[in-house]
Design a protein around this motif. Sequence first.
Motif, PDB file in Angstrom:
ATOM      1  N   LEU A 157       0.862  -1.181   0.000  1.00 33.01           N
ATOM      2  CA  LEU A 157       0.000   0.000   0.000  1.00 33.01           C
ATOM      3  C   LEU A 157       0.894   1.225   0.000  1.00 33.01           C
ATOM      4  CD1 LEU A 157      -2.823  -0.981   2.533  1.00 33.01           C
ATOM      5  CD2 LEU A 157      -2.626  -1.496   0.084  1.00 33.01           C
ATOM      6  N   ASN A 158       0.858   1.970  -1.082  1.00 32.66           N
ATOM      7  CA  ASN A 158       1.768   3.098  -1.256  1.00 32.66           C
ATOM      8  C   ASN A 158       1.078   4.438  -1.015  1.00 32.66           C
ATOM      9  OD1 ASN A 158       3.892   1.372  -1.990  1.00 32.66           O
ATOM     10  ND2 ASN A 158       3.193   1.317  -4.120  1.00 32.66           N
ATOM     11  N   SER A 159       1.910   5.426  -0.699  1.00 30.93           N
ATOM     12  CA  SER A 159       1.459   6.802  -0.498  1.00 30.93           C
ATOM     13  C   SER A 159       2.498   7.734  -1.102  1.00 30.93           C
ATOM     14  CB  SER A 159       1.294   7.092   1.002  1.00 30.93           C
ATOM     15  OG  SER A 159       1.137   8.469   1.224  1.00 30.93           O
ATOM     16  N   ARG A 160       2.051   8.880  -1.599  1.00 30.47           N
ATOM     17  CA  ARG A 160       2.987   9.842  -2.173  1.00 30.47           C
ATOM     18  C   ARG A 160       3.851  10.499  -1.105  1.00 30.47           C
ATOM     19  NH1 ARG A 160      -1.843  12.455  -5.700  1.00 30.47           N
ATOM     20  NH2 ARG A 160      -2.012  10.822  -7.263  1.00 30.47           N
ATOM     21  N   TYR A 161       3.332  10.551   0.111  1.00 30.13           N
ATOM     22  CA  TYR A 161       4.025  11.315   1.148  1.00 30.13           C
ATOM     23  C   TYR A 161       4.414  10.498   2.380  1.00 30.13           C
ATOM     24  CZ  TYR A 161       1.614  14.784  -1.697  1.00 30.13           C
ATOM     25  OH  TYR A 161       1.127  15.508  -2.755  1.00 30.13           O
ATOM     26  N   LEU A 162       3.971   9.246   2.461  1.00 31.35           N
ATOM     27  CA  LEU A 162       4.197   8.426   3.653  1.00 31.35           C
ATOM     28  C   LEU A 162       4.924   7.140   3.293  1.00 31.35           C
ATOM     29  CD1 LEU A 162       0.594   8.849   5.078  1.00 31.35           C
ATOM     30  CD2 LEU A 162       2.637   9.981   5.970  1.00 31.35           C
ATOM     31  N   ASP A 163       5.520   6.515   4.294  1.00 29.49           N
ATOM     32  CA  ASP A 163       6.182   5.229   4.077  1.00 29.49           C
ATOM     33  C   ASP A 163       5.162   4.186   3.644  1.00 29.49           C
ATOM     34  OD1 ASP A 163       8.608   6.304   4.825  1.00 29.49           O
ATOM     35  OD2 ASP A 163       8.395   5.718   6.930  1.00 29.49           O
ATOM     36  N   PRO A 164       5.554   3.280   2.741  1.00 28.58           N
ATOM     37  CA  PRO A 164       4.611   2.262   2.285  1.00 28.58           C
ATOM     38  C   PRO A 164       4.342   1.206   3.363  1.00 28.58           C
ATOM     39  CG  PRO A 164       6.779   1.857   1.367  1.00 28.58           C
ATOM     40  CD  PRO A 164       6.870   3.175   2.081  1.00 28.58           C
ATOM     41  N   LEU A 165       3.210   0.560   3.217  1.00 23.50           N
ATOM     42  CA  LEU A 165       2.926  -0.644   3.993  1.00 23.50           C
ATOM     43  C   LEU A 165       3.210  -1.810   3.060  1.00 23.50           C
ATOM     44  CD1 LEU A 165      -0.491   0.437   5.559  1.00 23.50           C
ATOM     45  CD2 LEU A 165       1.739   0.449   6.674  1.00 23.50           C
ATOM     46  N   THR A 166       4.136  -2.676   3.442  1.00 20.09           N
ATOM     47  CA  THR A 166       4.588  -3.718   2.520  1.00 20.09           C
ATOM     48  C   THR A 166       4.078  -5.099   2.919  1.00 20.09           C
ATOM     49  OG1 THR A 166       6.645  -3.980   3.778  1.00 20.09           O
ATOM     50  CG2 THR A 166       6.669  -2.427   1.949  1.00 20.09           C
ATOM     51  N   ASP A 167       3.917  -5.941   1.893  1.00 13.91           N
ATOM     52  CA  ASP A 167       3.549  -7.349   2.066  1.00 13.91           C
ATOM     53  C   ASP A 167       2.322  -7.530   2.960  1.00 13.91           C
ATOM     54  OD1 ASP A 167       5.719  -8.133   0.485  1.00 13.91           O
ATOM     55  OD2 ASP A 167       7.069  -8.136   2.207  1.00 13.91           O
ATOM     56  N   VAL A 168       1.219  -6.896   2.564  1.00 15.00           N
ATOM     57  CA  VAL A 168      -0.016  -7.006   3.330  1.00 15.00           C
ATOM     58  C   VAL A 168      -1.004  -7.908   2.601  1.00 15.00           C
ATOM     59  CG1 VAL A 168       0.305  -4.743   4.393  1.00 15.00           C
ATOM     60  CG2 VAL A 168      -1.008  -4.939   2.262  1.00 15.00           C
ATOM     61  N   GLU A 169      -1.890  -8.528   3.372  1.00 15.33           N
ATOM     62  CA  GLU A 169      -2.955  -9.349   2.808  1.00 15.33           C
ATOM     63  C   GLU A 169      -4.256  -8.562   2.871  1.00 15.33           C
ATOM     64  OE1 GLU A 169      -3.215 -13.353   4.285  1.00 15.33           O
ATOM     65  OE2 GLU A 169      -1.074 -13.370   4.786  1.00 15.33           O
ATOM     66  N   ILE A 170      -4.937  -8.491   1.741  1.00 18.52           N
ATOM     67  CA  ILE A 170      -6.157  -7.692   1.638  1.00 18.52           C
ATOM     68  C   ILE A 170      -7.386  -8.584   1.748  1.00 18.52           C
ATOM     69  CG2 ILE A 170      -7.499  -6.182   0.127  1.00 18.52           C
ATOM     70  CD1 ILE A 170      -4.863  -5.197  -1.067  1.00 18.52           C
ATOM     71  N   GLU A 171      -8.283  -8.229   2.678  1.00 15.34           N
ATOM     72  CA  GLU A 171      -9.533  -8.982   2.827  1.00 15.34           C
ATOM     73  C   GLU A 171     -10.608  -8.472   1.868  1.00 15.34           C
ATOM     74  OE1 GLU A 171     -11.142  -9.353   6.727  1.00 15.34           O
ATOM     75  OE2 GLU A 171      -9.646 -10.849   7.318  1.00 15.34           O
ATOM     76  N   TRP A 172     -10.735  -7.154   1.769  1.00 14.33           N
ATOM     77  CA  TRP A 172     -11.695  -6.570   0.841  1.00 14.33           C
ATOM     78  C   TRP A 172     -11.318  -5.128   0.524  1.00 14.33           C
ATOM     79  CZ3 TRP A 172     -13.835  -2.234   2.940  1.00 14.33           C
ATOM     80  CH2 TRP A 172     -14.033  -2.179   4.318  1.00 14.33           C
ATOM     81  N   VAL A 173     -11.886  -4.631  -0.570  1.00 10.98           N
ATOM     82  CA  VAL A 173     -11.754  -3.219  -0.925  1.00 10.98           C
ATOM     83  C   VAL A 173     -13.151  -2.681  -1.211  1.00 10.98           C
ATOM     84  CG1 VAL A 173      -9.455  -3.564  -1.894  1.00 10.98           C
ATOM     85  CG2 VAL A 173     -11.449  -3.613  -3.408  1.00 10.98           C
ATOM     86  N   SER A 174     -13.287  -1.354  -1.124  1.00 13.31           N
ATOM     87  CA  SER A 174     -14.546  -0.709  -1.494  1.00 13.31           C
ATOM     88  C   SER A 174     -14.215   0.545  -2.287  1.00 13.31           C
ATOM     89  CB  SER A 174     -15.367  -0.359  -0.252  1.00 13.31           C
ATOM     90  OG  SER A 174     -16.653   0.093  -0.623  1.00 13.31           O
ATOM     91  N   GLU A 175     -14.814   0.661  -3.456  1.00 15.61           N
ATOM     92  CA  GLU A 175     -14.487   1.767  -4.352  1.00 15.61           C
ATOM     93  C   GLU A 175     -15.050   3.088  -3.841  1.00 15.61           C
ATOM     94  OE1 GLU A 175     -14.356   2.725  -9.138  1.00 15.61           O
ATOM     95  OE2 GLU A 175     -15.396   0.940  -8.393  1.00 15.61           O
ATOM     96  N   ILE A 176     -14.254   4.127  -3.934  1.00 16.05           N
ATOM     97  CA  ILE A 176     -14.675   5.469  -3.550  1.00 16.05           C
ATOM     98  C   ILE A 176     -15.594   6.015  -4.645  1.00 16.05           C
ATOM     99  CG2 ILE A 176     -13.864   7.824  -3.109  1.00 16.05           C
ATOM    100  CD1 ILE A 176     -11.172   6.454  -2.207  1.00 16.05           C
ATOM    101  N   VAL A 177     -16.766   6.525  -4.239  1.00 17.95           N
ATOM    102  CA  VAL A 177     -17.718   7.029  -5.232  1.00 17.95           C
ATOM    103  C   VAL A 177     -17.647   8.546  -5.376  1.00 17.95           C
ATOM    104  CG1 VAL A 177     -19.278   5.079  -4.938  1.00 17.95           C
ATOM    105  CG2 VAL A 177     -19.627   7.156  -3.568  1.00 17.95           C
ATOM    106  N   GLY A 178     -16.909   9.216  -4.493  1.00 20.57           N
ATOM    107  CA  GLY A 178     -16.776  10.660  -4.636  1.00 20.57           C
ATOM    108  C   GLY A 178     -16.273  11.326  -3.375  1.00 20.57           C
ATOM    109  N   PHE A 179     -16.149  12.631  -3.458  1.00 26.00           N
ATOM    110  CA  PHE A 179     -15.743  13.467  -2.328  1.00 26.00           C
ATOM    111  C   PHE A 179     -16.753  14.606  -2.194  1.00 26.00           C
ATOM    112  CE2 PHE A 179     -11.954  11.380  -3.839  1.00 26.00           C
ATOM    113  CZ  PHE A 179     -11.338  10.965  -2.672  1.00 26.00           C
TER     114      PHE A 179
END
Length: 204
Positions: A157-179
């Motif tokens: 899991l990467n970020s432009r400004y923060l250290d990455p989170l490496t080698d993670v297991e993902i259970e689920w994702v949810s798409e962002i529909v807006g701001f």
Amino acid sequence: MSLEDVGKIVGVSRETIRKLEERDTWLDTDRAALIGRALGVPKEVLGFSYAADAYGWAAKALPVVGSITANDEVQFEQTGRRVAGGAHLPPGSVALDIKQGKMRGWLLVYREEAMEPMSKDILERQGPDEKFIIHLADGTTWWRHIAPASKRHVYHLNSRYLDPLTDVEIEWVSEIVGFEPALFDLPTPEQLEEELPPENVRNV
């Protein structure tokens, strides 16, 4: 400001404003915009209702279910808070309050029940931006960019400004529909019932 005052500004009678307020007559978007300008509120908020037959163009109640911290971690919390969200938002939308960064004060909106397992399709839909919130096997949830790792079914899991989170297991994702900008907090249906006279409760 009285009903008569609003009527004078809009160019209609006090009785017409009363009927519009009590939903005894249809409120169209043009008239809502005129009244909204007179009262200093957006027309979408003026037309808001919890009723099943609420105006399709009006604001929707958007529950705030948590926040996003300085390191892009999602902190879930049953706040009980509802804000006015755009009429375009799909059913089941909920919001996270962004606490830090350039988008501080905005709400990240996603569909609470639209959870998907991680897949190649998610990576393709994501593109170069952070389009998903990601729940990990360790119980934490993040708003970051997903990148495949060398091992199968493991990701970074990467970020432009923060250290990455490496080698993670993902259970689920949810798409962002807006701001959405967090402009107006809405009363609960119970609060509206307390404030309205009995003959108007049916319109809430």
